[in-house]
Design a protein around this motif. Structure first.
Motif, short mmCIF file in Angstrom:
data_model
loop_
_atom_site.label_atom_id
_atom_site.label_comp_id
_atom_site.label_asym_id
_atom_site.label_seq_id
_atom_site.Cartn_x
_atom_site.Cartn_y
_atom_site.Cartn_z
N PHE A 1 -8.73 -0.67 -15.21
CA PHE A 1 -8.26 -0.48 -13.84
C PHE A 1 -7.16 0.60 -13.83
O PHE A 1 -6.26 0.59 -14.67
CB PHE A 1 -7.69 -1.77 -13.27
N PRO A 2 -7.21 1.52 -12.88
CA PRO A 2 -6.17 2.55 -12.79
C PRO A 2 -4.84 1.96 -12.37
O PRO A 2 -4.78 1.01 -11.58
CB PRO A 2 -6.72 3.52 -11.74
N PHE A 3 -3.76 2.54 -12.88
CA PHE A 3 -2.41 2.05 -12.60
C PHE A 3 -1.52 3.25 -12.29
O PHE A 3 -1.33 4.13 -13.14
CB PHE A 3 -1.86 1.29 -13.81
N PRO A 4 -0.96 3.34 -11.07
CA PRO A 4 -0.07 4.45 -10.72
C PRO A 4 1.31 4.20 -11.32
O PRO A 4 1.99 3.23 -10.98
CB PRO A 4 -0.03 4.41 -9.19
N LEU A 5 1.74 5.09 -12.20
CA LEU A 5 2.97 4.90 -12.96
C LEU A 5 4.07 5.83 -12.43
O LEU A 5 4.04 7.03 -12.66
CB LEU A 5 2.72 5.17 -14.44
N PRO A 6 5.07 5.27 -11.71
CA PRO A 6 6.20 6.09 -11.27
C PRO A 6 7.25 6.20 -12.38
O PRO A 6 7.20 5.47 -13.38
CB PRO A 6 6.76 5.28 -10.08
N PRO A 7 8.24 7.08 -12.19
CA PRO A 7 9.39 7.07 -13.09
C PRO A 7 10.02 5.67 -13.09
O PRO A 7 9.98 4.96 -12.07
CB PRO A 7 10.32 8.11 -12.49
N LEU A 8 10.61 5.28 -14.20
CA LEU A 8 11.14 3.92 -14.33
C LEU A 8 12.21 3.64 -13.27
O LEU A 8 12.25 2.55 -12.69
CB LEU A 8 11.72 3.72 -15.74
N ALA A 9 13.07 4.62 -12.99
CA ALA A 9 14.12 4.42 -11.99
C ALA A 9 13.53 4.21 -10.60
O ALA A 9 14.01 3.39 -9.81
CB ALA A 9 15.08 5.62 -11.98
N GLU A 10 12.44 4.93 -10.32
CA GLU A 10 11.81 4.76 -9.00
C GLU A 10 11.10 3.41 -8.90
O GLU A 10 11.04 2.81 -7.82
CB GLU A 10 10.82 5.90 -8.74
N GLN A 11 10.56 2.93 -10.02
CA GLN A 11 9.96 1.59 -10.01
C GLN A 11 10.97 0.57 -9.51
O GLN A 11 10.65 -0.31 -8.71
CB GLN A 11 9.48 1.22 -11.41
N LYS A 12 12.22 0.69 -10.00
CA LYS A 12 13.27 -0.25 -9.60
C LYS A 12 13.57 -0.12 -8.10
O LYS A 12 13.73 -1.12 -7.40
CB LYS A 12 14.53 0.04 -10.42
N ARG A 13 13.62 1.12 -7.60
CA ARG A 13 13.90 1.32 -6.17
C ARG A 13 12.76 0.75 -5.31
O ARG A 13 13.02 0.18 -4.24
CB ARG A 13 14.09 2.81 -5.87
N ASP B 1 0.83 -1.20 0.00
CA ASP B 1 0.00 0.00 0.00
C ASP B 1 0.87 1.26 0.00
O ASP B 1 0.61 2.21 -0.75
CB ASP B 1 -0.92 -0.01 1.22
N LEU B 2 1.92 1.26 0.81
CA LEU B 2 2.85 2.39 0.83
C LEU B 2 3.53 2.54 -0.53
O LEU B 2 3.73 3.65 -1.03
CB LEU B 2 3.91 2.19 1.92
N ALA B 3 3.88 1.39 -1.13
CA ALA B 3 4.60 1.41 -2.41
C ALA B 3 3.77 2.07 -3.51
O ALA B 3 4.27 2.93 -4.24
CB ALA B 3 4.98 -0.01 -2.82
N ILE B 4 2.50 1.68 -3.63
CA ILE B 4 1.69 2.20 -4.74
C ILE B 4 1.22 3.62 -4.48
O ILE B 4 0.72 4.28 -5.40
CB ILE B 4 0.48 1.28 -5.03
N HIS B 5 1.39 4.11 -3.23
CA HIS B 5 1.07 5.51 -2.93
C HIS B 5 2.29 6.41 -3.03
O HIS B 5 2.19 7.62 -2.79
CB HIS B 5 0.47 5.62 -1.53
N GLY B 6 3.44 5.82 -3.38
CA GLY B 6 4.66 6.62 -3.49
C GLY B 6 5.27 6.99 -2.17
O GLY B 6 6.00 7.98 -2.06
N LYS B 7 5.02 6.18 -1.12
CA LYS B 7 5.50 6.50 0.22
C LYS B 7 6.52 5.51 0.76
O LYS B 7 6.93 5.62 1.92
CB LYS B 7 4.31 6.59 1.19
N LEU B 8 6.91 4.54 -0.06
CA LEU B 8 7.85 3.53 0.44
C LEU B 8 9.29 3.96 0.24
O LEU B 8 10.15 3.68 1.07
CB LEU B 8 7.61 2.18 -0.26
N VAL B 9 9.57 4.62 -0.85
CA VAL B 9 10.93 5.12 -1.11
C VAL B 9 10.82 6.60 -1.48
O VAL B 9 9.79 7.06 -1.97
CB VAL B 9 11.62 4.35 -2.26
N PRO B 10 11.87 7.38 -1.22
CA PRO B 10 11.82 8.81 -1.58
C PRO B 10 11.86 9.03 -3.08
O PRO B 10 12.42 8.23 -3.82
CB PRO B 10 13.07 9.39 -0.89
N GLN B 11 11.23 10.14 -3.50
CA GLN B 11 11.31 10.51 -4.91
C GLN B 11 12.66 11.19 -5.16
O GLN B 11 13.23 11.83 -4.28
CB GLN B 11 10.17 11.46 -5.29
N ASP B 12 13.18 11.04 -6.36
CA ASP B 12 14.45 11.62 -6.76
C ASP B 12 14.20 12.58 -7.91
O ASP B 12 13.72 12.18 -8.97
CB ASP B 12 15.43 10.52 -7.18
#
Length: 484
Positions: free
Chosen positions: A452-464, A261-272
């Motif tokens: 279905f909605p899909f939250p799309l982070p930057p590719l580098a952040e997906q890896k992190r 849940d944290l991961a798909i909300h963008g709260k598991l790792v910091p944004q760069d």
């Protein structure tokens, strides 16, 4: 049963502001620092005093902090938010019986701190009498005791008024902070670092200056209380599950869900800010898909560098052949001119080598080529244990999917593992909302599934994100091994 690692993960989430929600009504940690400054210098904060004379507490630069914290938190030094003082025991020798005859005041030593039960000191080494108390200092119940010699970095709260020697440091937060518990939980995570610092000294100890400069994440006061309550609630559950394996399994499962849940909300790792934003990926989607429609009904907020898209925008999906197109009568023994038929057990057991069903290459080329799967394709079970997924590895046999499988080909701008974590989370959440538990009863029709909605982070952040999830899940897997 060892649940130490699970407790550490809970504390780690807590001190990063990820265990509880932030509330605007809480105010900010900067406002709390102003209140602390006023309480430490009441003569400067009175109506007759000029506000410019008030000594402010300056928060630390967040860019130099160990990790990211919520916007309404601040980084400070430990000495900014409380009194740190070494214990006292001036009389020599310390074991002089004259200090203890008819004693009444608990005298706590490093071993008592190390042996604390659940962060609470409930036992003492000996009792000081009036002479003993006179050459020492009485610390109030609730004081945090920190060992700086022998057992370096052990921390616990006094459960009674007590004295202790200079091998122990006492900490009490300044008003208006009325409880030391948040700082206790944070300091529990500092033991390893403090122990490392002590190894650089000849006598393996640390001093009060080192403790004073510890970086501390400071939430608003109301959130501190919520964090403490959540930790204590969670720790109480862990205490119970140490006697109940099934409850521990449930807690691990809930922890996994919380991590996702944290991961798909963008709260598991910091944004760069150096990451290429997802808007660039969105441009590729709109360029390659003339039927692209912008998602307007988004389920939750995501970071500014992310984009909302639909599952249909990030991959191609295909269900297995229907009805009589593939029957057992068509299967042939494996040979040089055959193609493997992958089954649901390959996805469920995550093993490409299972199964011995094959069709001829002629039938494959003439009828079944549209159902072909290749290395990197994702198999999804649509029968048996539904929703299980498996990425076909390199070197797997050329094959097709059967009626009980779905094939997913995810586009190159989406990390396969990030996609699968989200896919699993969404399907199981949907099942829970429908009152079916976490067991998935069916895969939604494609017309629904692709929207279905899909939250799309930057590719580098997906890896992190994937790396962090796998790190935490590996720790949880280790704990689960003790349940076998």
């Amino acid at each position: 049963m060892n649940t130490k690692l699970l407790r550490q993960k809970i504390l780690d989430l807590a001190i990063r502001g990820k265990l509880t929600d932030q509330c605007k009504s809480d105010g900010t940690a900067r406002e709390l620092l102003e209140q602390i400054s006023a309480s430490c210098h009441p003569e400067q904060s009175s109506k007759s005093a000029k506000s410019k004379n008030l000594t402010p507490i300056t928060p630390l630069d967040k860019s130099e902090a160990p990790f990211e914290i919520p916007d309404n938190w601040e980084w400070v030094h430990l000495q900014d938010v409380g009194e740190l003082s070494r214990g006292k025991s001036k009389h020599r020798p310390r074991n002089d019986p004259a200090l203890y005859v008819d004693g009444f005041m608990p005298f706590v030593q490093t071993g008592d701190v190390a042996g604390a039960e659940k962060g609470l000191i409930c036992k003492w080494h000996s009792l000081y009498n009036e002479l003993g108390v006179a050459q020492s200092r009485i610390w109030p119940r609730g004081t945090i005791c920190i060992t700086i010699a022998a057992n370096i970095g052990d921390v616990a709260l006094l459960n009674f008024d007590a004295c202790f020697p200079d091998s122990v440091v006492g900490f009490n937060a300044y008003k208006p902070i009325y409880s030391n518990k948040f700082f206790l939980f944070y300091l529990m995570l500092c033991k390893e670092k403090l122990d490392e610092k002590s190894r650089s000294t000849a006598q393996k100890n640390i001093n009060i200056d080192i403790l004073s400069q510890i970086y501390v994440p400071l939430p608003p006061l109301a959130e501190q209380q919520r964090i403490v309550e959540k930790i204590e609630e969670t720790f109480a559950e862990i205490d119970a599950v140490e006697k109940n394996k099934e409850l521990l399994k449930k807690h691990i499962k809930q922890t996994r869900k919380k991590i996702l849940d944290l991961a798909i909300h963008g709260k598991l790792v910091p944004q760069d800010e150096n990451d290429e934003p997802a808007s660039v990926l969105l441009e590729r989607i709109t360029r390659d898909n003339p039927h692209y429609e912008k998602l307007t009904d988004v389920p939750f907020e995501i970071p500014d560098s992310w984009e909302w898209v639909k599952l249909g925008d990030v991959g191609l999906y295909k269900k297995g052949p229907f009805g009589s197109a593939l029957t057992k009568s068509m299967f042939v023994p494996k040979g040089p001119n055959t193609v493997k038929v992958y089954e649901q057990k390959n996805a469920i057991q995550k093993n490409e080598s299972l199964g011995d069903y094959y069709i001829t290459k002629d039938y494959f080329n003439s009828v079944m080529k549209g159902f072909e799967v290749r290395p990197g394709d994702i198999l999804v079970s649509c029968a048996g244990t539904i929703g299980e997924t498996f990425i076909l590895p390199s070197g797997c046999e050329q094959g097709i999917i059967n009626q009980a499988l779905m094939r997913m080909k995810i586009f190159s701008f989406v990390n396969d593992k990030y996609f699968l974590y989200y896919f699993d989370f969404v399907l199981k959440t949907l099942s829970e909302k429908e009152g079916k538990g976490t067991a998935i009863k069916n895969i939604p029709p494609f017309a629904v599934f692709k929207t279905f909605p899909f939250p799309l982070p930057p590719l580098a952040e997906q890896k992190r994100i994937v790396d962090r999830i796998e790190e935490i899940f590996a720790s949880l897997d280790q704990i689960s091994l003790h349940l076998v």
